[in-house]
Design an enzyme around this catalytic site. Structure first.
Site, short mmCIF file in Angstrom:
data_model
loop_
_atom_site.label_atom_id
_atom_site.label_comp_id
_atom_site.label_asym_id
_atom_site.label_seq_id
_atom_site.Cartn_x
_atom_site.Cartn_y
_atom_site.Cartn_z
N HIS A 37 0.78 -1.22 -0.02
CA HIS A 37 0.09 -0.01 0.09
C HIS A 37 0.76 1.31 -0.08
O HIS A 37 2.01 1.07 0.39
CB HIS A 37 -0.72 0.06 1.14
N GLU A 106 -6.14 -0.99 -6.58
CA GLU A 106 -7.06 0.12 -5.87
C GLU A 106 -6.89 1.64 -6.15
O GLU A 106 -5.64 1.65 -5.95
CB GLU A 106 -7.24 -0.28 -4.46
N ASN A 109 -4.20 3.36 -3.67
CA ASN A 109 -3.06 3.50 -3.83
C ASN A 109 -2.34 3.91 -5.26
O ASN A 109 -1.12 4.42 -5.11
CB ASN A 109 -2.42 2.01 -3.42
N GLY A 173 -14.50 -12.64 -9.85
CA GLY A 173 -15.73 -13.01 -10.62
C GLY A 173 -15.28 -13.67 -11.72
O GLY A 173 -14.29 -13.91 -12.09
#
Length: 332
Positions: A37, A106, A109, A173
């Site tokens: 991160h 994400e 970050n 997914g």
């Protein structure tokens, strides 16, 4: 099932993280994963050191414990050619104990380099190109690459591990499994969903590791554990689709301002009851995961937690879920 420990960079400084990694090996964890991160999720967590320096130090002063990134994004802060180089170096430092865990990242970050945050389809395109580049470099090839998002000019890694460095890929997914499963030596997921395991196995065949992560908040006092989990981990309930999009700790604080301590306690086992912490891993085992890394919430609680893990938690987990194979990355 192999049981891991999380070096959570968002809640611990670099020297403490290295000490925790060494202690995690000593008390008997099979592997240790590190987040990667630039920001903590919430300002109360208070840290975000450079994960690769921490892992390099841990690799150099441990002997047995498996190591991995959970996960590194190879598309914004880092060019994929640089990710391949540092992964190869870390694998050598670790004597082949390293798995490179990769994901599409994400906003929290990756926004820091000022390239914006495109749609998930574009991010998947970038991630797909990055996987090609990283795999070819780790194969020892001299690589030139011209893609929609990345270019590479006559790149080659001069220091490679003796054995092929495995890649783990984070999926959430059908779309990500369809795009990336064939590139993965291991599946990484943040939810214990049996459907993900079945879909992944349908693409690559059974037998590859499936690696999950489970937060817990052990403390001798249950109310203190609930308080700490709410303060530092209430962001967790948003789910990947939300967590990938928010740009900073202030956004996560705003998004979770109405989350109550009891809401967090209903989702994360809190307190001294070992049976609750053991039961928290049951959905992962039932879904078919071969590896689960525990996240102990609260930076200052790590030394006491590691003693508890040695004396009580790890023996109870072994009794319930079996001893891990001799090599940490072998799937059951």
């Amino acid at each position: 099932m192999a049981i891991g420990y999380t070096l959570m960079t968002e809640q611990r400084g670099p020297r403490d993280l290295v000490a925790d990694g060494v202690e995690a090996e000593r008390v008997g964890f099979d592997f240790a994963v590190s987040s990667d991160h630039y920001f903590p999720w919430l300002k109360e967590q208070g840290h975000a050191p450079y994960a690769w320096a921490v892992l390099g130090a841990v690799a150099a002063i441990t002997e047995r414990i498996g190591l991995m990134t959970y996960v590194t994004c190879p598309t914004f802060r880092y060019h994929p050619a640089v990710v391949a180089q540092k992964a190869a170096t870390l694998s050598q430092l670790a004597g082949g104990r390293f798995l490179l865990g990769l994901g599409s990242g994400e906003n929290l970050n990756e926004h820091v380099v000022g390239r914006g945050w495109p749609s998930v389809n574009v991010r998947h395109e970038m991630f797909g190109e990055a996987l090609v580049i990283i795999r070819e470099l780790l194969d020892g090839s001299e690589v030139s690459f011209v893609g929609e998002h990345f270019r590479l000019d006559s790149a080659r890694l001069w220091d490679l591990p003796e054995e092929q460095l495995p890649l783990g890929v984070a999926v959430s997914g059908a779309q990500s499994i369809g795009l990336f499963a064939e590139s993965a030596d291991a599946m990484i997921a943040v939810q214990p969903e049996k459907g993900l395991v079945k879909s992944f196995d349908a693409v690559v065949g059974r037998g590859r590791p499936k690696i999950g992560q489970q937060p817990i908040c052990w403390d001798p006092e249950e109310q203190e554990a609930v308080r700490r989990a709410h303060e530092q981990f209430r962001w967790f309930g948003g789910g990947w689709k939300v967590n990938a999009e928010l740009p900073g700790p202030a956004g996560f604080a705003a998004a979770t301002q109405f989350v109550r301590p009891e809401d967090v306690a209903s989702a994360i086992p809190c307190g001294p009851d070992t049976a609750k912490h053991v039961d928290a891993l049951r959905p992962w085992a039932e879904a078919g995961f071969s590896h689960v890394a525990l996240v102990q919430i609260g930076g200052d609680s790590q030394p006491a937690f590691l003693e508890y893990a040695r004396d009580e938690l790890l023996p109870a987990l072994r009794d319930e879920y079996g001893k891990a194979p001799d090599h940490w990355l072998t799937a059951a």
